[in-house]
Design a protein around this motif. Structure first.
Motif, PDB file in Angstrom:
ATOM      1  N   ASN A 153      -1.316  -7.796   7.934  1.00 42.78           N
ATOM      2  CA  ASN A 153      -0.876  -9.173   6.989  1.00 42.78           C
ATOM      3  C   ASN A 153      -1.610  -9.091   5.693  1.00 42.78           C
ATOM      4  O   ASN A 153      -2.840  -8.849   5.316  1.00 42.78           O
ATOM      5  CB  ASN A 153      -2.036 -10.427   7.759  1.00 42.78           C
ATOM      6  CG  ASN A 153      -1.390 -11.675   6.997  1.00 42.78           C
ATOM      7  OD1 ASN A 153      -1.554 -12.031   5.868  1.00 42.78           O
ATOM      8  ND2 ASN A 153      -0.529 -12.685   7.782  1.00 42.78           N
ATOM      9  N   GLN A 154      -0.464  -9.152   4.626  1.00 39.89           N
ATOM     10  CA  GLN A 154      -1.003  -8.888   3.262  1.00 39.89           C
ATOM     11  C   GLN A 154      -0.909 -10.271   2.372  1.00 39.89           C
ATOM     12  O   GLN A 154       0.005 -10.814   2.560  1.00 39.89           O
ATOM     13  CB  GLN A 154      -0.105  -7.999   2.600  1.00 39.89           C
ATOM     14  CG  GLN A 154      -0.318  -6.326   3.244  1.00 39.89           C
ATOM     15  CD  GLN A 154       0.441  -5.678   2.274  1.00 39.89           C
ATOM     16  OE1 GLN A 154       0.776  -4.611   2.705  1.00 39.89           O
ATOM     17  NE2 GLN A 154       0.396  -5.828   1.048  1.00 39.89           N
ATOM     18  N   GLN A 155      -2.097 -10.392   1.759  1.00 43.86           N
ATOM     19  CA  GLN A 155      -1.751 -11.568   0.925  1.00 43.86           C
ATOM     20  C   GLN A 155      -0.587 -11.387  -0.132  1.00 43.86           C
ATOM     21  O   GLN A 155      -0.481 -10.483  -0.914  1.00 43.86           O
ATOM     22  CB  GLN A 155      -3.090 -11.864   0.187  1.00 43.86           C
ATOM     23  CG  GLN A 155      -3.068 -13.014  -1.132  1.00 43.86           C
ATOM     24  CD  GLN A 155      -4.476 -12.953  -1.690  1.00 43.86           C
ATOM     25  OE1 GLN A 155      -4.978 -11.976  -1.905  1.00 43.86           O
ATOM     26  NE2 GLN A 155      -4.758 -14.061  -1.994  1.00 43.86           N
ATOM     27  N   GLY A 156       0.250 -12.141  -0.290  1.00 42.11           N
ATOM     28  CA  GLY A 156       1.478 -12.102  -1.007  1.00 42.11           C
ATOM     29  C   GLY A 156       2.689 -11.265  -0.779  1.00 42.11           C
ATOM     30  O   GLY A 156       3.467 -11.109  -1.554  1.00 42.11           O
ATOM     31  N   LYS A 366      -4.085  -1.530  -5.984  1.00 45.79           N
ATOM     32  CA  LYS A 366      -4.625  -2.501  -4.921  1.00 45.79           C
ATOM     33  C   LYS A 366      -3.624  -3.373  -4.230  1.00 45.79           C
ATOM     34  O   LYS A 366      -3.751  -4.195  -3.666  1.00 45.79           O
ATOM     35  CB  LYS A 366      -5.674  -3.490  -5.245  1.00 45.79           C
ATOM     36  CG  LYS A 366      -7.057  -2.644  -5.973  1.00 45.79           C
ATOM     37  CD  LYS A 366      -7.901  -3.848  -6.675  1.00 45.79           C
ATOM     38  CE  LYS A 366      -9.196  -2.919  -7.278  1.00 45.79           C
ATOM     39  NZ  LYS A 366      -9.940  -3.886  -7.897  1.00 45.79           N
ATOM     40  N   ALA A 367      -2.329  -2.704  -4.242  1.00 49.84           N
ATOM     41  CA  ALA A 367      -1.081  -3.501  -3.714  1.00 49.84           C
ATOM     42  C   ALA A 367      -1.170  -3.585  -2.196  1.00 49.84           C
ATOM     43  O   ALA A 367      -0.621  -4.606  -1.904  1.00 49.84           O
ATOM     44  CB  ALA A 367       0.237  -2.781  -4.207  1.00 49.84           C
ATOM     45  N   PHE A 368      -1.885  -2.956  -1.553  1.00 47.05           N
ATOM     46  CA  PHE A 368      -2.016  -3.052  -0.114  1.00 47.05           C
ATOM     47  C   PHE A 368      -2.618  -4.403   0.335  1.00 47.05           C
ATOM     48  O   PHE A 368      -2.132  -5.090   1.311  1.00 47.05           O
ATOM     49  CB  PHE A 368      -2.712  -1.833   0.688  1.00 47.05           C
ATOM     50  CG  PHE A 368      -2.415  -1.964   2.093  1.00 47.05           C
ATOM     51  CD1 PHE A 368      -1.266  -1.954   2.807  1.00 47.05           C
ATOM     52  CD2 PHE A 368      -3.585  -2.088   2.844  1.00 47.05           C
ATOM     53  CE1 PHE A 368      -1.160  -2.080   4.132  1.00 47.05           C
ATOM     54  CE2 PHE A 368      -3.675  -2.278   4.377  1.00 47.05           C
ATOM     55  CZ  PHE A 368      -2.471  -2.113   4.902  1.00 47.05           C
ATOM     56  N   THR A 369      -3.648  -4.813  -0.495  1.00 44.99           N
ATOM     57  CA  THR A 369      -4.244  -6.020  -0.240  1.00 44.99           C
ATOM     58  C   THR A 369      -3.947  -6.823  -1.106  1.00 44.99           C
ATOM     59  O   THR A 369      -4.049  -8.352  -0.659  1.00 44.99           O
ATOM     60  CB  THR A 369      -5.718  -5.685  -0.275  1.00 44.99           C
ATOM     61  OG1 THR A 369      -6.274  -5.080  -1.456  1.00 44.99           O
ATOM     62  CG2 THR A 369      -6.310  -4.740   0.981  1.00 44.99           C
ATOM     63  N   ASN A 370      -3.363  -6.635  -2.269  1.00 49.36           N
ATOM     64  CA  ASN A 370      -2.987  -7.709  -3.258  1.00 49.36           C
ATOM     65  C   ASN A 370      -1.700  -8.334  -3.021  1.00 49.36           C
ATOM     66  O   ASN A 370      -1.315  -9.366  -3.296  1.00 49.36           O
ATOM     67  CB  ASN A 370      -2.769  -7.043  -4.779  1.00 49.36           C
ATOM     68  CG  ASN A 370      -4.070  -6.972  -5.389  1.00 49.36           C
ATOM     69  OD1 ASN A 370      -5.172  -7.521  -4.685  1.00 49.36           O
ATOM     70  ND2 ASN A 370      -4.324  -6.529  -6.422  1.00 49.36           N
ATOM     71  N   GLY A 371      -0.909  -7.554  -2.362  1.00 54.81           N
ATOM     72  CA  GLY A 371       0.871  -7.795  -2.131  1.00 54.81           C
ATOM     73  C   GLY A 371       1.309  -6.994  -3.469  1.00 54.81           C
ATOM     74  O   GLY A 371       0.779  -6.442  -3.938  1.00 54.81           O
ATOM     75  N   ASP A 372       2.813  -7.163  -2.964  1.00 60.31           N
ATOM     76  CA  ASP A 372       3.633  -6.183  -3.991  1.00 60.31           C
ATOM     77  C   ASP A 372       4.048  -6.888  -5.091  1.00 60.31           C
ATOM     78  O   ASP A 372       4.970  -6.213  -5.756  1.00 60.31           O
ATOM     79  CB  ASP A 372       4.863  -5.885  -3.073  1.00 60.31           C
ATOM     80  CG  ASP A 372       5.681  -7.132  -2.653  1.00 60.31           C
ATOM     81  OD1 ASP A 372       5.349  -8.421  -3.022  1.00 60.31           O
ATOM     82  OD2 ASP A 372       6.859  -7.036  -2.021  1.00 60.31           O
ATOM     83  N   HIS A 469      -4.962   4.482   1.551  1.00 59.12           N
ATOM     84  CA  HIS A 469      -3.606   5.717   1.085  1.00 59.12           C
ATOM     85  C   HIS A 469      -2.442   5.184   1.104  1.00 59.12           C
ATOM     86  O   HIS A 469      -1.499   6.359   1.562  1.00 59.12           O
ATOM     87  CB  HIS A 469      -4.055   7.007   1.593  1.00 59.12           C
ATOM     88  CG  HIS A 469      -5.632   7.582   1.129  1.00 59.12           C
ATOM     89  ND1 HIS A 469      -5.686   7.912   0.031  1.00 59.12           N
ATOM     90  CD2 HIS A 469      -6.550   7.809   2.080  1.00 59.12           C
ATOM     91  CE1 HIS A 469      -7.021   8.528  -0.229  1.00 59.12           C
ATOM     92  NE2 HIS A 469      -7.526   8.226   1.318  1.00 59.12           N
ATOM     93  N   LYS A 470      -2.083   4.057   1.015  1.00 67.48           N
ATOM     94  CA  LYS A 470      -0.698   3.527   1.148  1.00 67.48           C
ATOM     95  C   LYS A 470       0.175   3.759  -0.120  1.00 67.48           C
ATOM     96  O   LYS A 470      -0.342   3.861  -1.040  1.00 67.48           O
ATOM     97  CB  LYS A 470      -0.553   2.032   1.401  1.00 67.48           C
ATOM     98  CG  LYS A 470      -1.446   1.363   2.637  1.00 67.48           C
ATOM     99  CD  LYS A 470      -0.799   2.038   3.982  1.00 67.48           C
ATOM    100  CE  LYS A 470      -1.569   1.551   5.204  1.00 67.48           C
ATOM    101  NZ  LYS A 470      -0.812   2.176   6.170  1.00 67.48           N
ATOM    102  N   PRO A 471       1.383   4.481   0.430  1.00 62.47           N
ATOM    103  CA  PRO A 471       2.300   4.498  -0.882  1.00 62.47           C
ATOM    104  C   PRO A 471       2.511   3.495  -1.990  1.00 62.47           C
ATOM    105  O   PRO A 471       2.751   3.929  -3.209  1.00 62.47           O
ATOM    106  CB  PRO A 471       3.237   5.313  -0.288  1.00 62.47           C
ATOM    107  CG  PRO A 471       3.292   4.659   0.992  1.00 62.47           C
ATOM    108  CD  PRO A 471       2.089   4.647   1.233  1.00 62.47           C
ATOM    109  N   ILE A 472       2.363   2.469  -1.413  1.00 64.04           N
ATOM    110  CA  ILE A 472       2.700   1.311  -2.208  1.00 64.04           C
ATOM    111  C   ILE A 472       1.606   0.984  -3.482  1.00 64.04           C
ATOM    112  O   ILE A 472       1.706   0.263  -4.217  1.00 64.04           O
ATOM    113  CB  ILE A 472       2.667  -0.207  -1.388  1.00 64.04           C
ATOM    114  CG1 ILE A 472       3.562  -1.147  -2.320  1.00 64.04           C
ATOM    115  CG2 ILE A 472       1.354  -0.448  -0.880  1.00 64.04           C
ATOM    116  CD1 ILE A 472       3.698  -2.383  -1.298  1.00 64.04           C
TER     117      ILE A 472
END
Length: 501
Positions: A153-156, A366-372, A469-472
């Motif tokens: 579950n990601q914020q955003g 920090k896109a994995f936790t920030n959202g995309d 280490h997510k590519p996003i």
């Protein structure tokens, strides 16, 4: 037709080998946790459908992204404390991974630390805490692997990795900026699962990537949109600068834009081309006096990005260092085979010169936790450039190389070389190429980096340890240190529709 079939046949073997490596360690990404079972109940399909493992990471509000009104005088103190927030998260994540106390206890301590640090930020801004409301508490973000599906579950922006069977990943249509696999929300954040051991032990260091982070590029549908048609007043030229692929001796884990004056401010390692004096303590004068790897010595700009590592079970020179192995960034650092740096025009208007020392960040570490919302870096393979991935690593067929492409913001507010969150002073052009009101077109930096990844070897981009280490999370940074004459030369080239450099 035979050549294409032959190519895919070889690719399938490579895919199976990589997935096997991911599952078995030594560069693998099997996610493990306490009480995780190797045998789950089987559904009607005969496949394991129970959760094979539960893992997760720490999700914290990104204070730096929210700050929009910080005086120049206050910024050094604010930046120092923002870097301390990142340091606190990295240490807390490490404590969880090493099972140094329960998740709840670690989070409680982390949130107490953040509260004090955010008080310091508020004090630096003259006691104004209005921009910091509701940003203290971090939570446990659960990531579960179920029958080859990754859920988080990601914020955003909720994400769920695509189905994966026998190493092949089935792609689905998806909206927004993320491409290459079906995605939907799943997994709870905080609360349930908060006491699970953080066994997200994928990848060589145990914090990613996972099997679900990779996709067969040959099975991704072309998704690149054509650029807007240039209008009569548009600028269609391209100015290129050749700056090499980076000197290993210059690598460091600093970030002079986001954390000036703070060593290891990035918590991951960067490659640098252009200016040879970029570290946490560099300033405009340092850059002005530095040397450059660029063929045109009037380009002392600094271009830097996180390194990519082969998850090959080997140690790098930084295996015991902060920013390296101590923070989950492990494996052999891959030197790019090329780094193509170009500046392009605007479909609607002529471009104006960038100001010297303009700072731009594209993508979000920090896109994995920030959202995309700010995740715009893309991955692909040579020969498949019409298929760009934001949230997946590509598995390339034999003879094809991995590429990373960074399109930078090309509209400038006409006043500031930086902003409190390092984003508000620049913007992306709209779909028709036009800049937002109050912004003017500048040359758009486009950086394409190419790698030859060893056969049958997973790989990962360096990142903050809690980002798995997510590519996003890929991103790129730039500070313009071209001479005024060279910048004007680039502008004239672009505005006249020429190909220069």
């Amino acid at each position: 037709m035979r050549q294409q079939t032959h190519k895919r046949g070889r690719f399938t073997n490579k895919t199976v080998a990589i997935v096997a490596a991911l599952a078995l360690g030594g560069g693998g990404a099997a996610i493990i946790a306490a009480n995780a079972s190797a045998h789950g109940d089987k559904g009607d399909s005969g496949q394991n459908n129970t959760v094979a493992a539960k893992a997760g990471t720490i999700q914290c509000p990104d204070v730096g992204q929210k700050l929009s009104d910080v005086s120049e005088k206050a910024r050094p103190e604010v930046d120092k404390n923002l870097a301390e927030l990142d340091n606190q998260v990295a240490k807390a994540y490490q404590q969880m991974n090493q099972q140094q106390g329960s998740n709840d206890a670690v989070l409680s301590k982390l949130n107490d630390q953040r509260s004090r640090t955010m008080d310091n930020i508020g004090s630096a801004m003259g006691g104004d805490n209005s921009q910091l409301q509701g940003m203290t508490d971090c939570k446990w973000q659960e990531v579960a692997t179920q029958g080859g599906q990754q859920q988080g579950n990601q914020q955003g922006g909720d994400q769920q990795g695509g189905q994966q069977q026998g190493g092949d990943q089935q792609d689905g249509q998806q909206g927004g900026d993320q491409q290459g696999g079906d995605q939907q929300g799943g997994g709870d954040q905080g609360g349930e699962g908060a006491n699970d051991v953080p066994g997200n032990a994928g990848g060589q260091a145990g914090n990613g990537p996972s099997q679900d982070d990779f996709v067969d590029i040959t099975k991704v549908q072309p998704n690149v949109q054509q650029p807007p048609q240039a209008q009569q007043n548009g600028s269609t030229g391209t100015f290129a600068t050749e700056c090499g692929v980076g000197d290993p001796e210059l690598r460091n884990s600093d970030n002079v834009i986001v954390a000036p004056g703070v060593g290891n401010g990035a918590h991951h390692t960067h490659d640098y081309v252009g200016n040879d004096s970029n570290d946490a303590f560099a300033n405009n004068q340092t850059f002005e006096q530095g040397g450059t790897s660029c063929e045109n010595q009037d380009d002392k700009s600094t271009y830097y990005w996180p390194v990519v590592r082969a998850q090959d079970g080997k140690d790098e020179a930084d295996a015991n260092d902060l920013g390296g192995g101590q923070e989950g960034n492990v494996g052999t650092i891959l030197t790019p085979t090329s780094s193509k740096i170009e500046f392009k025009g605007n479909a609607q208007s002529k471009v104006t010169a960038m100001p010297k020392f303009l700072r731009i960040i594209t993508g979000d570490a920090k896109a994995f936790t920030n959202g995309d919302a700010n995740a715009n870096a893309s991955w692909s393979c040579t020969g498949f450039e019409d298929r760009q991935l934001t949230d997946k690593y590509p598995l390339c067929p034999e003879g094809s190389s991995v590429t990373r492409t960074f399109d930078f913001q090309s509209c400038w507010d006409g006043q500031n070389i930086d902003s409190a969150n390092h984003r508000d002073h620049v913007a992306f052009a709209g779909e028709d190429g036009s800049c937002p009101n109050g912004f003017q077109a500048i040359p758009q930096l486009v950086n394409t980096i190419t790698y030859d990844v060893p056969a049958n070897t997973p790989f990962a981009v360096d990142g903050f340890p809690e980002q798995l280490h997510k590519p996003i999370t890929d991103h790129d940074d730039f500070i313009n240190v071209m001479s005024e004459d060279l910048m004007n030369e680039a502008v004239d080239c672009i505005n006249s529709g020429k190909q220069c450099g």
